[in-house]
Design an enzyme around this catalytic site. Structure first.
Site, PDB file in Angstrom:
ATOM      1  N   LYS A 173     148.191  37.640  69.737  1.00 42.07           N
ATOM      2  CA  LYS A 173     147.617  36.410  69.195  1.00 42.07           C
ATOM      3  C   LYS A 173     148.256  36.032  67.868  1.00 42.07           C
ATOM      4  O   LYS A 173     148.803  36.877  67.146  1.00 42.07           O
ATOM      5  CB  LYS A 173     146.100  36.576  69.022  1.00 42.07           C
ATOM      6  CG  LYS A 173     145.711  37.638  68.011  1.00 42.07           C
ATOM      7  CD  LYS A 173     144.225  37.985  68.052  1.00 42.07           C
ATOM      8  CE  LYS A 173     143.352  36.876  67.522  1.00 42.07           C
ATOM      9  NZ  LYS A 173     141.938  37.328  67.301  1.00 42.07           N
ATOM     10  N   SER A 248     138.387  34.568  69.007  1.00 45.81           N
ATOM     11  CA  SER A 248     139.601  33.892  68.612  1.00 45.81           C
ATOM     12  C   SER A 248     140.838  34.325  69.390  1.00 45.81           C
ATOM     13  O   SER A 248     141.890  33.691  69.300  1.00 45.81           O
ATOM     14  CB  SER A 248     139.852  34.127  67.117  1.00 45.81           C
ATOM     15  OG  SER A 248     140.011  35.512  66.830  1.00 45.81           O
ATOM     16  N   SER A 272     135.854  38.725  69.294  1.00 37.94           N
ATOM     17  CA  SER A 272     137.083  37.957  69.530  1.00 37.94           C
ATOM     18  C   SER A 272     138.019  38.551  70.566  1.00 37.94           C
ATOM     19  O   SER A 272     138.942  37.879  71.025  1.00 37.94           O
ATOM     20  CB  SER A 272     137.846  37.765  68.211  1.00 37.94           C
ATOM     21  OG  SER A 272     137.146  36.902  67.359  1.00 37.94           O
TER      22      SER A 272
END
Length: 572
Positions: A173, A248, A272
């Site tokens: 990410k 996220s 997340s």
């Protein structure tokens, strides 16, 4: 007259005693009783008023949830676009299987890497999960891996031991630093920042032979559970493009589910890793606190307490990849996890709770998820012959306020500073005025978070200490319940992936994962196929601190029994 005088004298003495007693801090008995009754009545009325207000808020909230769902279906339609089918069988392999085939020369790293690059290019126009890449550099790394294998300088056994993922492409990410790639965390002021070196976890994966090739989308500042920001836009769910991918680590969950990456790294401070894993039907593991280094991640934890909540962990389609990935990124802490110690499922104690007990402004758990959990517990009870117990932990009703309070720090750095990349602060009121005109560089939820942060529980306040105490009591409850051979089965999230923007109305649903961060416990999100809407369902497996191997063993068993990841083009 004397009798009257005596009576007056007696009454005067009684009056003086009463006044003296009042002066000493007491009230006449009858007056005190009236005061006590009045106080109780006032408290009762205040409680009734609070209860009435809470009920009213819940009713309004439920109406807004229904309204948001109706609007979403009206705007988006019942189902969004689905992905193109998977045609290259290389994409269906686990990372562990690919590594084995590469080092035994049944496949080359170049053809494996090229297959995943092609898949990224095929699905990304629809899903928008990849925000940066190093495809050409990755292919050169793959060539070097193939040459090393062909040279024979290391035996197959040596490669398996020293470079267990040699030649396998890996994604991560956009908040975990990768040398040469963007490192924005979805923050506009970081849109041009690139990693000068790998984060520690990625460095360890690269040392194990993995080849970084793609960077995936996140929410703004990695603090929301839909992956959308003003730099890269919004990511879309592989099972229904009208639905969210979570956050996220949403882009990472998306790329895995789409079979566009064999495995990847995510990070988790409130769910997340596990929420995106749940919404996208893959596996994701949040390690025990302090096991995996957070070095090279942005934003950084602002206190030791926050650092204990935050953890980098593996995300993948196959449970078999979780353990070898965790062993690598745990590095010097791996021995304390005893990952090679066998786990006898029959000797485990299984505890489960099907909801949080009815938390304020949190959605009820979907029937599909509840039914799936009951089937799982029936499996462990009847097939595995393990001890299974349904429990009710009342403090889980306060998961959201407990996480919000314990996230507070003495630091003066606020969310308005984080959105400015710690170079001053943004003016959230000004940004809110600019947002409807599309003149703001920030998302609505980012602006609202900056505004709301100034309210709520204050660090060091009486309410703050209350929730810190509640957390510690819950830590003790879990420790006593789980011991060293117990696991707790709990929903990862109360609903399947909602439509885009719906999290704004269902904001506190993240509490199902966030409470586990507060406790510092390991947890694995496990997929259980698709529900009636054709969207992934699943649960999370929680264990005691440093008992991560129990989570992973249960995840492997559930994959064997219930099928695990389901390719997105397959309809429910």
């Amino acid at each position: 007259m004397r009798v009257v005088a005596d009576k007056l004298k007696h009454r005067a003495k009684t009056f003086l005693r009463t006044v003296g007693a009042c002066g000493a801090g007491t009230t006449p008995p009858s007056h005190s009783k009236r005061m006590d009754a009045q106080t109780k009545q006032n408290l009762l009325e205040r409680r009734k008023a609070r209860s009435l207000l809470k009920t009213l808020i819940n009713v309004v909230h439920k109406f807004l949830v229904l309204l948001a769902r109706w609007l979403s279906r009206t705007i988006y339609g019942e189902h969004g676009k689905r992905m193109p089918p998977i045609t290259n069988l290389i994409l269906m392999e686990s990372a562990t299987s690919l590594a084995t085939k590469i080092r035994t020369r049944k496949l080359t790293s170049v053809e494996v890497t090229q297959a995943f690059i092609d898949r990224c290019r095929e699905v990304n126009p629809l899903l928008n999960c990849v925000v940066d890449e190093r495809f050409e550099a990755a292919l050169k790394d793959a060539e070097r891996a193939d040459k090393l294998i062909a040279s024979g300088t290391m035996t197959v056994e040596q490669l398996e031991r020293e470079k267990p993922f040699l030649g396998v492409p890996i994604s991560t990410k956009d908040c975990i630093r990768v040398e040469g790639l963007l490192h924005t965390s979805g923050i506009w002021n970081r849109r041009n920042i690139r990693g000068d070196k790998d984060a520690r976890a990625m460095e360890l994966m690269r040392r194990a032979g993995a080849i970084p090739f793609a960077l995936t989308n996140v929410s703004e500042c990695c603090m929301w559970w839909e992956s959308v920001n003003t730099i890269h836009g919004r990511s879309r769910n592989p099972y229904d493009a009208n639905r969210i991918v979570g956050g996220s680590s949403g882009g990472e969950g998306c790329i895995q589910a789409a079979a566009a990456s064999p495995f990847g790294l995510g990070s988790d401070i409130g769910g997340s890793i596990r929420m995106p894993a749940f919404f996208n039907g893959i596996f994701g593991h949040k390690p025990s606190k302090f096991v995996v280094s957070n070095e090279g991640q942005y934003p950084v934890a602002l206190s030791e307490e926050q650092n204990s909540f935050l953890g980098i962990g593996p995300m993948c389609r196959y449970a078999t990849d979780l353990k070898p990935m965790l062993r690598i990124i745990a590095d010097e802490n791996a021995p304390k996890l005893r990952l090679d110690e066998p786990v006898d499922l029959k000797q485990l104690k299984f505890f489960y709770q099907i909801n949080d007990g009815g938390a304020h402004l949190v959605s009820p758990v979907d029937h599909d998820i509840r039914d799936a959990m009951e089937k799982v517990m029936a499996h462990f009870r009847a097939t595995v012959k393990a001890e299974v117990k349904k429990v009710y932990l009342d403090k889980l009703r306060k998961s959201a306020p407990m996480w919000l309070a314990n996230m507070k720090t003495p630091s003066k750095v606020g969310f308005d500073s984080q959105l400015a990349n710690l170079e001053g602060t943004i003016n959230p009121w000004l940004e809110l005025a600019k947002w409807p005109l599309r003149m703001s560089n920030h998302t609505l939820i980012g602006i609202m978070t900056a505004l709301s942060e100034r309210g709520g529980v204050k660090y060091g306040s009486e309410e703050y200490h209350h929730y810190v105490q509640q957390k510690q009591e819950l830590v003790n409850e879990f420790r006593d319940m789980l011991g060293e051979n117990g696991v707790f089965i709990y929903p990862t999230h109360p609903t399947v992936a909602p439509y885009h923007n719906e999290p704004l109305i269902r904001a506190l649903n993240f509490s199902y994962t966030a409470i586990i961060n507060v406790l510092g416990l390991p947890a694995t999100a496990v997929p259980l196929g698709l529900g009636r809407e054709g969207l992934p369902i699943g649960l999370q497996v929680v264990a005691g601190v440093n008992q991560d191997r129990l989570c992973l063993a249960v995840a492997c068993e559930l994959e064997r029994a219930f099928g695990g990841w389901v390719a997105p083009e397959v309809k429910a």
